[in-house]
Design an enzyme around this catalytic site. Structure first.
Site, mmCIF file in Angstrom:
data_model
loop_
_atom_site.group_PDB
_atom_site.id
_atom_site.type_symbol
_atom_site.label_atom_id
_atom_site.label_comp_id
_atom_site.label_asym_id
_atom_site.label_seq_id
_atom_site.Cartn_x
_atom_site.Cartn_y
_atom_site.Cartn_z
ATOM 1 N N HIS A 181 0.927 -1.632 -0.169
ATOM 2 C CA HIS A 181 0.028 -0.461 0.058
ATOM 3 C C HIS A 181 1.115 1.442 -0.101
ATOM 4 C CE1 HIS A 181 -4.142 -2.104 1.342
ATOM 5 N NE2 HIS A 181 -3.939 -2.626 1.050
ATOM 6 N N TYR B 253 -8.790 5.376 7.024
ATOM 7 C CA TYR B 253 -9.295 6.055 8.650
ATOM 8 C C TYR B 253 -10.552 7.387 8.326
ATOM 9 C CZ TYR B 253 -5.004 3.913 9.738
ATOM 10 O OH TYR B 253 -3.722 2.283 9.474
ATOM 11 N N PRO C 65 -4.347 1.012 19.168
ATOM 12 C CA PRO C 65 -3.840 0.343 17.737
ATOM 13 C C PRO C 65 -3.940 1.350 16.477
ATOM 14 C CG PRO C 65 -6.296 -0.270 18.349
ATOM 15 C CD PRO C 65 -5.303 0.712 19.535
ATOM 16 N N LYS D 240 0.514 -0.222 14.702
ATOM 17 C CA LYS D 240 2.730 -0.043 15.757
ATOM 18 C C LYS D 240 2.793 -0.858 16.774
ATOM 19 C CE LYS D 240 3.810 3.696 13.851
ATOM 20 N NZ LYS D 240 4.343 3.003 12.310
ATOM 21 N N TYR E 206 4.308 6.827 10.358
ATOM 22 C CA TYR E 206 3.192 5.483 9.496
ATOM 23 C C TYR E 206 4.182 4.716 8.826
ATOM 24 C CZ TYR E 206 -1.194 3.435 7.979
ATOM 25 O OH TYR E 206 -1.813 2.296 7.444
HETATM 26 P P1 FAD Z 1 1.641 -11.895 22.228
HETATM 27 O O1 FAD Z 1 1.676 -11.513 20.906
HETATM 28 O O2 FAD Z 1 0.724 -10.187 23.494
HETATM 29 O O3 FAD Z 1 2.530 -12.937 22.229
HETATM 30 C C1 FAD Z 1 2.538 -13.343 23.751
HETATM 31 C C2 FAD Z 1 2.941 -14.748 24.163
HETATM 32 O O4 FAD Z 1 3.210 -15.119 25.135
HETATM 33 C C3 FAD Z 1 1.587 -15.046 23.616
HETATM 34 O O5 FAD Z 1 1.648 -15.549 22.648
HETATM 35 C C4 FAD Z 1 1.235 -15.248 24.586
HETATM 36 O O6 FAD Z 1 0.218 -16.586 25.323
HETATM 37 C C5 FAD Z 1 2.494 -15.908 25.514
HETATM 38 N N1 FAD Z 1 2.597 -16.133 26.804
HETATM 39 C C6 FAD Z 1 2.281 -15.449 27.720
HETATM 40 N N2 FAD Z 1 2.169 -15.801 28.836
HETATM 41 C C7 FAD Z 1 2.945 -16.889 29.008
HETATM 42 C C8 FAD Z 1 3.956 -16.996 30.312
HETATM 43 N N3 FAD Z 1 3.409 -16.743 31.590
HETATM 44 N N4 FAD Z 1 4.571 -18.510 29.520
HETATM 45 C C9 FAD Z 1 4.628 -18.439 28.910
HETATM 46 N N5 FAD Z 1 4.025 -17.937 27.290
HETATM 47 C C10 FAD Z 1 3.529 -16.954 27.618
HETATM 48 N N6 FAD Z 1 -1.127 -4.623 16.778
HETATM 49 C C11 FAD Z 1 -1.483 -4.118 15.546
HETATM 50 O O7 FAD Z 1 -0.653 -3.276 15.222
HETATM 51 N N7 FAD Z 1 -2.666 -3.413 14.986
HETATM 52 C C12 FAD Z 1 -4.160 -4.438 14.956
HETATM 53 O O8 FAD Z 1 -5.458 -4.015 14.808
HETATM 54 C C13 FAD Z 1 -3.825 -5.103 16.521
HETATM 55 N N8 FAD Z 1 -4.994 -5.717 17.190
HETATM 56 C C14 FAD Z 1 -4.917 -6.105 18.531
HETATM 57 C C15 FAD Z 1 -6.001 -6.850 19.089
HETATM 58 C C16 FAD Z 1 -6.075 -7.658 20.184
HETATM 59 C C17 FAD Z 1 -5.847 -8.109 20.805
HETATM 60 C C18 FAD Z 1 -4.463 -7.409 21.109
HETATM 61 C C19 FAD Z 1 -4.048 -8.195 22.316
HETATM 62 C C20 FAD Z 1 -3.108 -6.984 20.518
HETATM 63 C C21 FAD Z 1 -3.221 -6.107 19.130
HETATM 64 N N9 FAD Z 1 -2.324 -6.073 18.520
HETATM 65 C C22 FAD Z 1 -2.688 -5.121 16.993
HETATM 66 C C23 FAD Z 1 -1.228 -6.107 19.000
HETATM 67 C C24 FAD Z 1 -0.204 -6.777 17.949
HETATM 68 O O9 FAD Z 1 -0.938 -7.850 17.876
HETATM 69 C C25 FAD Z 1 0.784 -7.316 19.239
HETATM 70 O O10 FAD Z 1 1.837 -6.152 18.823
HETATM 71 C C26 FAD Z 1 1.864 -8.048 19.440
HETATM 72 O O11 FAD Z 1 1.273 -9.064 19.231
HETATM 73 C C27 FAD Z 1 3.681 -8.213 19.962
HETATM 74 O O12 FAD Z 1 3.397 -9.783 19.684
HETATM 75 P P2 FAD Z 1 4.052 -10.139 20.848
HETATM 76 O O13 FAD Z 1 5.116 -11.546 20.441
HETATM 77 O O14 FAD Z 1 5.414 -9.276 21.996
HETATM 78 O O15 FAD Z 1 3.442 -10.213 22.351
HETATM 79 C C1 DHB Z 2 -5.190 -2.817 10.584
HETATM 80 C C2 DHB Z 2 -5.046 -2.869 12.177
HETATM 81 C C3 DHB Z 2 -4.913 -1.345 13.043
HETATM 82 O O1 DHB Z 2 -5.260 -0.431 13.634
HETATM 83 C C4 DHB Z 2 -4.356 -0.226 11.321
HETATM 84 O O2 DHB Z 2 -4.123 0.798 11.863
HETATM 85 C C5 DHB Z 2 -4.337 -0.432 10.215
HETATM 86 C C6 DHB Z 2 -5.307 -2.268 9.945
HETATM 87 C C7 DHB Z 2 -5.688 -4.652 10.880
HETATM 88 O O3 DHB Z 2 -5.918 -5.225 11.801
HETATM 89 O O4 DHB Z 2 -6.106 -4.811 9.957
#
Ligand code: FAD
Ligand code: DHB
Length: 397
Positions: free
Chosen positions: A73, A201, A293, A297, A384
């Site tokens: 994009h 958006y 979100p 980021k 962005y």
């Molecule tokens: P996580 O993805 O949270 O991974 C952490 C892992 O550790 C998980 O698999 C969990 O099960 C595991 N864990 C937890 N505790 C323990 C433990 N005690 N022992 C062993 N394992 C453990 N970001 C965006 O940019 N756009 C979005 O639209 C967006 N939507 C989101 C929606 C939701 C509901 C959530 C929760 C987050 C969203 N995010 C979004 C944020 C993005 O998904 C996260 O920033 C990203 O997943 C971060 O990755 P991570 O690996 O650091 O953490």
């Molecule tokens: C999506 C989520 C976001 O927060 C964003 O800024 C753009 C895209 C998505 O889930 O596709």
């Protein structure tokens, strides 16, 4: 007793990406994940990758499907006050973002891990960290009723916001900063063509809306909703009506609706923990910080942390130098706070916080400015696509 160089807590995108990058440098890791593989791979979350994240996934050797299936994009649209302004990412920064779901990233990383010879230990219960400030860290956990122990050099806390890693740091050795927003996002995934070929958006008097996608046939839509709403209160019909009401007329008219295949409500929060290190433990991704979100980021920040930590660990094992590891928290936090600022700003400008007209007028002034001032639009575009200095700094070494 098992032994590894780096014990990685959490098998989400941060944990698996770090494990993959380290494996390619010959550094041994054990990844502990508390959930099942099926659960982790089914979670619908982020959808947008910065160019720096795409590069890093290629470096990790997991870029092939991303290159084939990711949607590039070169801009996105801001809808407000009955009109639409396009932010020309390519024209303003020379860069583009890629739409590729976190579920796909997770799957690609999971498959890559399968070939490493150290499979992720899923369903690891009661993970406990000890000896973090002794130079001899240990990780204990239970699996299938059996108590296990890992001896390691370092621990990477990649276990998300609710994980055990951050909670293992003594309270007087970490500070946290938090802002909770007074609304959530209701997200719907549906097998319908996206309303536009770019993300839209929308700032609207009824609240924020976002039109995103996962492919040419699968859309991801969000509407701002009250924090205490429950998913069951939102039938598909109610969701589509609300989304349509918040979009400019031309978009509302061509919105294709269909049955939802996933529907969930996520709260919005800004959170930063500092420093991101305690002794042998390094916090990575959501374990250390959460952004709302709006700027997409979260996943990208997690990947940026992984890059910085990986550089530090490689220097430790290859060159015997701890200079980069010692700078991990400072370097990572420089980016974290800028992304926290951008996500807060974008959230503030796009959402309805109250009925106050003054606040709504200020939002419109901010959004209008983006159409009138190249400098203002460029600042948004640079944030962005992901701030460049981090990559420049990385590449210059
Ligand atoms: P996580 O993805 O949270 O991974 C952490 C892992 O550790 C998980 O698999 C969990 O099960 C595991 N864990 C937890 N505790 C323990 C433990 N005690 N022992 C062993 N394992 C453990 N970001 C965006 O940019 N756009 C979005 O639209 C967006 N939507 C989101 C929606 C939701 C509901 C959530 C929760 C987050 C969203 N995010 C979004 C944020 C993005 O998904 C996260 O920033 C990203 O997943 C971060 O990755 P991570 O690996 O650091 O953490
Ligand atoms: C999506 C989520 C976001 O927060 C964003 O800024 C753009 C895209 C998505 O889930 O596709």
């Amino acid at each position: 007793m098992q032994r590894t160089q780096v014990a990685i807590i959490g098998g989400g995108p941060s944990g698996l990406l770090l494990g993959q990058l380290l494996a390619r440098q010959g550094i041994d890791t054990i990844v502990l994940e508390q959930r099942s593989r099926a659960y982790v791979e089914a979670r619908i979350r982020a959808g947008l990758l910065e160019p720096g994240t795409v590069e890093l996934l290629h470096t990790a050797g997991v870029g092939a499907r991303l290159a084939r299936e990711g949607l590039v994009h070169e801009g996105f649209e801001l809808a407000f006050d009955g009109r639409v302004e396009r932010i020309d990412l390519k024209g303003l920064t020379g860069e583009a973002v890629t739409v590729y779901g976190q579920t796909e990233v997770q799957r690609d990383l999971g498959e890559a891990r399968d070939t490493v010879g150290r499979p992720v230990i899923y369903e690891a219960e009661e993970v406990r960290l000890s000896g973090l400030d002794t130079g001899h860290p240990r990780v204990r956990y239970r699996r299938g009723g059996v108590e296990e122990e890992i001896e390691c050099d370092f621990i990477a806390g990649c276990d998300g916001y609710h994980g055990v890693s951050r909670q293992s740091i003594p309270a007087d050795r970490i500070r946290t900063y938090e802002r909770i927003y007074p609304f959530g996002w209701l997200g719907v995934l549906a097998d319908v063509p996206p309303v536009s070929h770019e993300l839209v958006y929308a700032n609207h008097a009824r609240g924020f809306a976002l039109c995103s996608m996962r492919s040419a046939h699968r859309s991801r839509y969000y509407v701002q909703c009250p924090l205490d709403d429950r998913v069951e209160e939102w039938s598909d019909a109610r969701f589509w009506d609300e989304l349509r009401a918040r979009l400019p007329e031309a978009y509302a008219a061509r919105l294709v609706t269909g049955p939802s295949i996933e529907k969930s409500i996520a709260p919005l929060r800004s959170f930063v923990a500092e420093p991101m290190r305690f002794g042998s433990l390094f916090l990575v991704g959501d374990a250390a910080h959460i952004v709302p979100p709006t700027g997409a980021k979260g996943l990208n920040l997690a990947a940026a942390d992984v890059r910085v930590l990986c550089d530090g660990l490689v220097d430790h094992y290859r060159a015997g130098s701890d200079l980069l590891l010692d700078e991990y928290s400072t370097r990572a936090l420089r980016r974290v706070w800028k992304a926290t600022r951008f996500s807060w700003w974008f959230t503030t400008v796009m959402h309805k916080f109250s009925d106050e007209i003054f606040a709504a007028r200020l939002q419109l002034a901010e959004l209008e400015l983006l159409g009138e001032s190249r400098a203002a639009a460029q600042a948004v575009a640079e944030n962005y696509v992901g701030l460049r200095f981090r990559r420049a700094e990385h590449e210059s070494r």
